[in-house]
Design a protein around this motif. Structure first.
Motif, PDB file in Angstrom:
ATOM      1  N   TYR A  76      65.256  51.092  54.931  1.00 27.09           N
ATOM      2  CA  TYR A  76      66.713  51.162  54.776  1.00 27.09           C
ATOM      3  C   TYR A  76      67.474  50.658  55.999  1.00 27.09           C
ATOM      4  O   TYR A  76      68.701  50.673  56.013  1.00 27.09           O
ATOM      5  CB  TYR A  76      67.151  52.614  54.526  1.00 27.09           C
ATOM      6  N   ASP A  77      66.762  50.277  57.054  1.00 28.97           N
ATOM      7  CA  ASP A  77      67.408  49.907  58.317  1.00 28.97           C
ATOM      8  C   ASP A  77      68.517  48.882  58.100  1.00 28.97           C
ATOM      9  O   ASP A  77      68.401  47.974  57.273  1.00 28.97           O
ATOM     10  CB  ASP A  77      66.358  49.343  59.276  1.00 28.97           C
ATOM     11  N   ILE A  78      69.594  49.041  58.867  1.00 27.03           N
ATOM     12  CA  ILE A  78      70.703  48.078  58.759  1.00 27.03           C
ATOM     13  C   ILE A  78      71.094  47.575  60.141  1.00 27.03           C
ATOM     14  O   ILE A  78      71.136  48.332  61.107  1.00 27.03           O
ATOM     15  CB  ILE A  78      71.938  48.706  58.065  1.00 27.03           C
ATOM     16  N   ASN A  79      71.315  46.263  60.243  1.00 30.06           N
ATOM     17  CA  ASN A  79      71.912  45.661  61.421  1.00 30.06           C
ATOM     18  C   ASN A  79      73.293  45.161  61.022  1.00 30.06           C
ATOM     19  O   ASN A  79      73.559  44.973  59.834  1.00 30.06           O
ATOM     20  CB  ASN A  79      71.047  44.507  61.930  1.00 30.06           C
ATOM     21  N   PRO A  80      74.176  44.928  62.000  1.00 36.14           N
ATOM     22  CA  PRO A  80      75.517  44.457  61.640  1.00 36.14           C
ATOM     23  C   PRO A  80      75.438  43.166  60.822  1.00 36.14           C
ATOM     24  O   PRO A  80      74.530  42.351  61.043  1.00 36.14           O
ATOM     25  CB  PRO A  80      76.160  44.187  63.005  1.00 36.14           C
ATOM     26  N   PRO A  81      76.376  42.967  59.879  1.00 40.70           N
ATOM     27  CA  PRO A  81      76.377  41.744  59.080  1.00 40.70           C
ATOM     28  C   PRO A  81      76.404  40.525  60.006  1.00 40.70           C
ATOM     29  O   PRO A  81      77.053  40.550  61.052  1.00 40.70           O
ATOM     30  CB  PRO A  81      77.673  41.835  58.280  1.00 40.70           C
ATOM     31  N   GLY A  82      75.678  39.479  59.658  1.00 38.24           N
ATOM     32  CA  GLY A  82      75.656  38.291  60.490  1.00 38.24           C
ATOM     33  C   GLY A  82      74.452  38.232  61.413  1.00 38.24           C
ATOM     34  O   GLY A  82      74.059  37.171  61.853  1.00 38.24           O
ATOM     35  N   THR A  83      73.857  39.406  61.714  1.00 38.84           N
ATOM     36  CA  THR A  83      72.626  39.401  62.504  1.00 38.84           C
ATOM     37  C   THR A  83      71.429  39.524  61.563  1.00 38.84           C
ATOM     38  O   THR A  83      71.591  39.773  60.374  1.00 38.84           O
ATOM     39  CB  THR A  83      72.609  40.556  63.513  1.00 38.84           C
ATOM     40  N   THR A  84      70.237  39.347  62.130  1.00 39.17           N
ATOM     41  CA  THR A  84      69.039  39.400  61.291  1.00 39.17           C
ATOM     42  C   THR A  84      68.801  40.822  60.795  1.00 39.17           C
ATOM     43  O   THR A  84      68.844  41.767  61.577  1.00 39.17           O
ATOM     44  CB  THR A  84      67.807  38.967  62.102  1.00 39.17           C
ATOM     45  N   GLN A  85      68.540  40.971  59.512  1.00 38.52           N
ATOM     46  CA  GLN A  85      68.196  42.278  58.952  1.00 38.52           C
ATOM     47  C   GLN A  85      66.689  42.455  59.046  1.00 38.52           C
ATOM     48  O   GLN A  85      65.935  41.618  58.549  1.00 38.52           O
ATOM     49  CB  GLN A  85      68.642  42.369  57.491  1.00 38.52           C
ATOM     50  N   ILE A  86      66.219  43.556  59.682  1.00 40.03           N
ATOM     51  CA  ILE A  86      64.771  43.784  59.730  1.00 40.03           C
ATOM     52  C   ILE A  86      64.350  44.858  58.723  1.00 40.03           C
ATOM     53  O   ILE A  86      63.174  45.104  58.532  1.00 40.03           O
ATOM     54  CB  ILE A  86      64.284  44.144  61.145  1.00 40.03           C
ATOM     55  N   GLY A  87      65.331  45.510  58.076  1.00 37.94           N
ATOM     56  CA  GLY A  87      65.008  46.411  56.980  1.00 37.94           C
ATOM     57  C   GLY A  87      64.854  45.570  55.718  1.00 37.94           C
ATOM     58  O   GLY A  87      65.721  44.747  55.417  1.00 37.94           O
ATOM     59  N   ILE A  88      63.766  45.784  54.986  1.00 35.01           N
ATOM     60  CA  ILE A  88      63.469  44.868  53.880  1.00 35.01           C
ATOM     61  C   ILE A  88      64.506  44.972  52.771  1.00 35.01           C
ATOM     62  O   ILE A  88      64.810  43.990  52.092  1.00 35.01           O
ATOM     63  CB  ILE A  88      62.035  45.083  53.339  1.00 35.01           C
ATOM     64  N   LEU A  89      65.101  46.151  52.607  1.00 38.08           N
ATOM     65  CA  LEU A  89      66.075  46.303  51.528  1.00 38.08           C
ATOM     66  C   LEU A  89      67.338  45.485  51.812  1.00 38.08           C
ATOM     67  O   LEU A  89      67.817  44.730  50.956  1.00 38.08           O
ATOM     68  CB  LEU A  89      66.416  47.782  51.335  1.00 38.08           C
ATOM     69  N   ASN A  90      67.865  45.624  53.022  1.00 34.48           N
ATOM     70  CA  ASN A  90      69.061  44.859  53.352  1.00 34.48           C
ATOM     71  C   ASN A  90      68.781  43.366  53.468  1.00 34.48           C
ATOM     72  O   ASN A  90      69.649  42.544  53.163  1.00 34.48           O
ATOM     73  CB  ASN A  90      69.694  45.391  54.643  1.00 34.48           C
ATOM     74  N   ALA A  91      67.571  43.004  53.890  1.00 34.58           N
ATOM     75  CA  ALA A  91      67.212  41.585  53.939  1.00 34.58           C
ATOM     76  C   ALA A  91      67.232  41.005  52.525  1.00 34.58           C
ATOM     77  O   ALA A  91      67.718  39.895  52.294  1.00 34.58           O
ATOM     78  CB  ALA A  91      65.840  41.411  54.564  1.00 34.58           C
ATOM     79  N   THR A  92      66.717  41.787  51.563  1.00 29.03           N
ATOM     80  CA  THR A  92      66.730  41.343  50.174  1.00 29.03           C
ATOM     81  C   THR A  92      68.159  41.213  49.664  1.00 29.03           C
ATOM     82  O   THR A  92      68.521  40.235  49.008  1.00 29.03           O
ATOM     83  CB  THR A  92      65.958  42.353  49.290  1.00 29.03           C
ATOM     84  N   ILE A  93      68.966  42.227  49.975  1.00 30.10           N
ATOM     85  CA  ILE A  93      70.369  42.226  49.555  1.00 30.10           C
ATOM     86  C   ILE A  93      71.084  40.984  50.083  1.00 30.10           C
ATOM     87  O   ILE A  93      71.834  40.318  49.376  1.00 30.10           O
ATOM     88  CB  ILE A  93      71.069  43.494  50.093  1.00 30.10           C
ATOM     89  N   GLU A  94      70.828  40.672  51.360  1.00 28.28           N
ATOM     90  CA  GLU A  94      71.473  39.502  51.954  1.00 28.28           C
ATOM     91  C   GLU A  94      70.958  38.213  51.337  1.00 28.28           C
ATOM     92  O   GLU A  94      71.716  37.256  51.163  1.00 28.28           O
ATOM     93  CB  GLU A  94      71.254  39.486  53.474  1.00 28.28           C
ATOM     94  N   ALA A  95      69.666  38.196  51.020  1.00 28.69           N
ATOM     95  CA  ALA A  95      69.071  36.982  50.452  1.00 28.69           C
ATOM     96  C   ALA A  95      69.734  36.611  49.134  1.00 28.69           C
ATOM     97  O   ALA A  95      69.830  35.432  48.791  1.00 28.69           O
ATOM     98  CB  ALA A  95      67.570  37.180  50.259  1.00 28.69           C
ATOM     99  N   VAL A  96      70.206  37.614  48.385  1.00 25.72           N
ATOM    100  CA  VAL A  96      70.888  37.292  47.129  1.00 25.72           C
ATOM    101  C   VAL A  96      72.403  37.190  47.333  1.00 25.72           C
ATOM    102  O   VAL A  96      73.160  37.130  46.371  1.00 25.72           O
ATOM    103  CB  VAL A  96      70.574  38.315  46.006  1.00 25.72           C
ATOM    104  N   GLY A  97      72.833  37.184  48.601  1.00 23.87           N
ATOM    105  CA  GLY A  97      74.224  36.872  48.897  1.00 23.87           C
ATOM    106  C   GLY A  97      75.168  38.052  48.963  1.00 23.87           C
ATOM    107  O   GLY A  97      76.379  37.887  48.894  1.00 23.87           O
ATOM    108  N   LEU A  98      74.623  39.268  49.105  1.00 20.62           N
ATOM    109  CA  LEU A  98      75.508  40.434  49.195  1.00 20.62           C
ATOM    110  C   LEU A  98      75.584  40.945  50.633  1.00 20.62           C
ATOM    111  O   LEU A  98      74.770  40.594  51.477  1.00 20.62           O
ATOM    112  CB  LEU A  98      74.996  41.545  48.275  1.00 20.62           C
ATOM    113  N   GLU A  99      76.579  41.768  50.901  1.00 23.58           N
ATOM    114  CA  GLU A  99      76.733  42.367  52.221  1.00 23.58           C
ATOM    115  C   GLU A  99      75.694  43.473  52.408  1.00 23.58           C
ATOM    116  O   GLU A  99      75.403  44.211  51.461  1.00 23.58           O
ATOM    117  CB  GLU A  99      78.130  42.992  52.335  1.00 23.58           C
ATOM    118  N   PRO A 100      75.134  43.618  53.608  1.00 25.63           N
ATOM    119  CA  PRO A 100      74.201  44.732  53.832  1.00 25.63           C
ATOM    120  C   PRO A 100      74.904  46.079  53.662  1.00 25.63           C
ATOM    121  O   PRO A 100      76.101  46.194  53.916  1.00 25.63           O
ATOM    122  CB  PRO A 100      73.741  44.525  55.274  1.00 25.63           C
TER     123      PRO A 100
END
Lengths: 397, 337
Positions: B167-191
């Motif tokens: 579930y880890d979250i980094n600020p939008p615009g930086t690399t997401q190392i949590g797999i859930l937010n990385a997936t969310i970003e990959a489909v174009g959504l905000e973490p």
């Protein structure tokens, strides 16, 4: 039929015979695809933890664990050597070295000399001026050559170089070394072992005698006591915390290992008695009766006959109780107290999570250390573990 | 090192004491109540009956003492404390109960607990059943089941760390190392900050317990599914039932009692959930549950035993129906024995 008997009959016969044609219309692929999907969903979080725990701690924060095998681009800062390293080469004073920290390597792209600005000077053959005005040439592999027409002053500071570089993937056990020593996980591991072993042995011995009495002896109040035990299986642990804590405070048992052993014995006994009773009461009556005819006392029958026959149930409970104590967090937090140096793994990890939760190299390796023993026990003795868990399904954590 | 040694010594003493007790009391019983034999070899007085009456109590006494001290006495004492003030020095009647009813934190905890016991037992059981049925059809069944079951072996604290990382979250615009937010970003959504945004954070915590308990449900339901007689399935197939109908109309009714056992077991676990909430959010961001709420009242400042006791009693009251059900089930089996 109780779950206990249910499982005992079925676990053995759980062969993968495809006796049902059920699901044929979903298709061969659909079944396997769906199953694979669930397995991936279930294991990916654990794989992520495992992979991350052996990654370089900076890379871990710079890229997701799924890209652990690719090169990461990171910005780092390191100092050059100082005046002691200088040599005189043809009218010039030269300091040479490599800007990568000990044991690291990579490809430098950009450099800079201010910690406040992102590095923006391309690497090349053109010399650039450092903060203190020396001339520096940086190579892609991190080799630098710093020159000065005068000797470098004795009191010169190391020139701080900020650089962006491509780092190849690096895997290391450094994280484990750090958590085991500095983060106290090593001590916590030993403490957990010290708590878990006696807290497993004591209840099983007490429960074995009691279960035999419940199963094969007649005495007034037997059924009532047995029903009390079954009722206690469901009673939440929370109900015991407060009064026991008060007792422990007045007997100075709080924060001690014996206090933990006794508490886990008390909390584990209902399940132990329930499991062993269910098993022992289903042993054939003939064996016990013929031993009695031969003049054996109940004590002899129990020690020589029933105990050896009950090994499967004893093993199942041993594994269950050991893992339960090993994984316990609530009992430890309440009765060991958070300030004592006798923390167990779960407490230590929770504390690290509070203070260093964003340092993922610590958290991932610490969590994995605490999982090693349960996972080994699980994969080695899965059958007994499953049997114990299912037979005691009424207890529920 | 000395601690290990100390522990070793203590274990030896403890186990020794236990053996001494069982063997010692047995020896005393046999010696003190030995048959009196006259010189000609006939037994003049036998104590066999008396020994038979005493021995069971020697066997169960240590266990009974532990059950009494660690479970029965505390249950009664907790009820008693719930009518007293913070340090149990003054009787205050129902004041603690009145406090609980009007307290926002308590209501929040009860509400969340209700949400947990609606979502977790049902989801785990449904997923467990689905996976059991799927796994029954492949040759690598045992491997598949082992992998799904594995989370059951590790601690909820470790599980929480594992999922914290997911579930880890980094600020939008930086690399997401949590797999859930990385997936969310990959489909174009905000973490998303999964753990601090209410009410979604509650469900994110529940996922962890579902992840753990599904394996348990799967194992038990798997043996139940295998025990469904083939004839009934074949017969309904001949009658023209399709697979979905067979599943819901033939299989589910036959394994219904097992489903009930699995669901209640998970429900009781869910009711007491503590570790996950304590580690992930410490009850912040509207994720409080009763067990964590109680813990906080036990240790907040100097603690308030009266209020903590009321919360414990609340958890107990919620388990009473299952306690009754459990005892009744056991009693019926005993009658058949």
């Amino acid at each position: 039929m109780s779950t206990a008997t249910n499982v005992r009959q079925n676990v053995g016969s759980a062969s993968a015979t495809q006796r049902m044609n059920f699901g044929k219309s979903f298709g061969w692929f659909a079944v396997r695809g769906a199953l694979l999907f669930f397995i991936i969903l279930w294991t990916v979080p654990v794989i992520g933890l495992l992979v991350s725990s052996v990654r370089d701690k900076d890379q871990l924060l710079a890229s997701g664990w799924w890209s652990a095998l690719t090169t990461t681009t990171q910005t780092a800062t390191n100092g050059t050597a100082t005046a002691e390293a200088q040599v005189e080469v043809a009218d010039e004073w030269v300091i040479e070295g490599n800007i990568f920290p000990e044991g690291r390597s990579g490809t430098v792209n950009l450099i800079g000399f201010s910690a406040l600005r992102a590095p923006d000077i391309p690497v090349g053959s053109e010399p650039v001026e450092t903060r203190d005005g020396f001339l520096m040439v940086m190579q892609e592999n991190g080799d630098y050559r710093m020159t000065s027409p005068e000797p470098f002053p004795e009191d010169m500071r190391a020139q701080q170089v900020t650089f962006t570089a491509d780092f190849p993937p690096r895997f290391t056990f450094d994280n484990y070394e750090e958590v085991i020593d500095a983060a106290g996980i090593g001590d916590a591991f030993i403490n957990t072992m010290i708590v878990a072993v006696p807290a497993t042995i004591i209840p099983i011995a007490l429960a074995a005698f009691a279960s035999y009495a419940f199963a094969w002896m007649k005495f007034p109040g037997r059924l009532l006591l047995l029903i009390t035990v079954v009722g206690l299986l469901v009673v939440p642990l929370q109900l015991s915390l407060l009064p026991i804590l008060k007792l422990y405070n007045s007997f100075d048992l709080r924060g001690t290992f014996p206090g933990m052993w006794l508490a886990h014995t008390g909390f584990g006994l209902p399940l132990a008695i329930f499991l062993l009773y269910n098993y022992m009461s289903q042993l054939p009556r003939d064996i016990i009766e013929s031993a009695q005819i031969d003049g054996a006392s109940h004590f002899e029958i129990f020690v020589r006959l029933i105990l050896p026959l009950s090994v499967p149930a004893l093993a199942a409970f041993t594994i269950l109780q050991f893992l339960w104590v090993w994984n316990d967090f609530l009992v430890a937090t309440v009765f060991l107290g958070t300030t004592s140096g006798e923390q167990v793994l779960t407490m230590n990890i929770n504390q690290l999570n509070g203070s260093r939760g964003e340092e993922w190299h610590i958290m991932t390796s610490a969590a994995f250390v605490s999982m090693i023993v349960p996972l080994l026990v699980f994969f080695a003795l899965q059958r007994y573990f499953v049997r114990g868990l299912t037979a005691g399904s009424v207890k529920g954590g | 090192m000395t601690e290990i040694l100390n522990a070793g010594v203590f274990v030896t003493i403890g186990v020794g004491a236990m053996l001494l007790y069982f063997y010692g009391t047995n020896w005393i019983l046999e010696t003190a109540l030995a048959d009196q034999v006259s010189p000609d070899g006939t037994v003049t007085k036998s104590y066999t009956n008396l020994k038979r009456r005493i021995r069971p109590w020697l066997f169960i006494a240590p266990a009974l003492i532990f059950l009494g001290v660690y479970l029965l006495y505390p249950a009664a004492a907790t009820f008693y404390f719930s009518f007293f003030n913070a340090d149990s020095s003054e009787f205050i009647g129902l004041e603690n109960y009145e406090w609980a009813v009007g307290n926002d934190g308590f209501r929040q905890a009860v509400l969340n607990n209700v949400l947990w016991i609606i979502v977790v037992p049902f989801s785990s059981t449904a997923l467990g059943l689905l996976i059991a049925v799927l796994a029954d059809r492949v040759r690598w069944e045992s491997l598949a089941k082992a992998l799904i079951f594995m989370p059951m072996a590790i601690s909820m604290v470790s599980a929480s760390i594992i999922w914290n990382f997911v579930y880890d979250i980094n600020p939008p615009g930086t690399t997401q190392i949590g797999i859930l937010n990385a997936t969310i970003e990959a489909v174009g959504l905000e973490p998303v900050s999964w753990l601090s945004e209410s009410p979604i954070n509650n469900f994110m915590l529940m996922i962890i317990l579902i992840w753990i308990q599904t394996g348990f449900a799967m194992v038990i339901l798997s043996s139940a599914v295998k025990a469904v007689p083939e004839e009934t399935i074949e017969a309904s197939r001949i009658d023209g039932a399709n697979d979905v109908e067979i599943f819901f109309r033939i299989m589910i009714p036959q394994i219904y009692s097992t489903i009930a056992v699995v669901m209640t077991t998970i429900l009781i676990t869910t009711l007491k959930v503590y570790d996950i909430v304590a580690v992930m959010t410490t009850g912040q961001f509207d994720t409080e549950v009763l067990a964590n709420f109680m813990f906080r009242w036990m240790f907040r400042g100097t603690g308030d035993d009266g209020k903590a006791a009321v919360i414990a009693v609340t958890i107990m009251i919620a388990t009473i129906p299952f306690l009754y059900w459990n005892v009744r089930r056991f009693y019926r089996e005993e009658q058949l024995r």
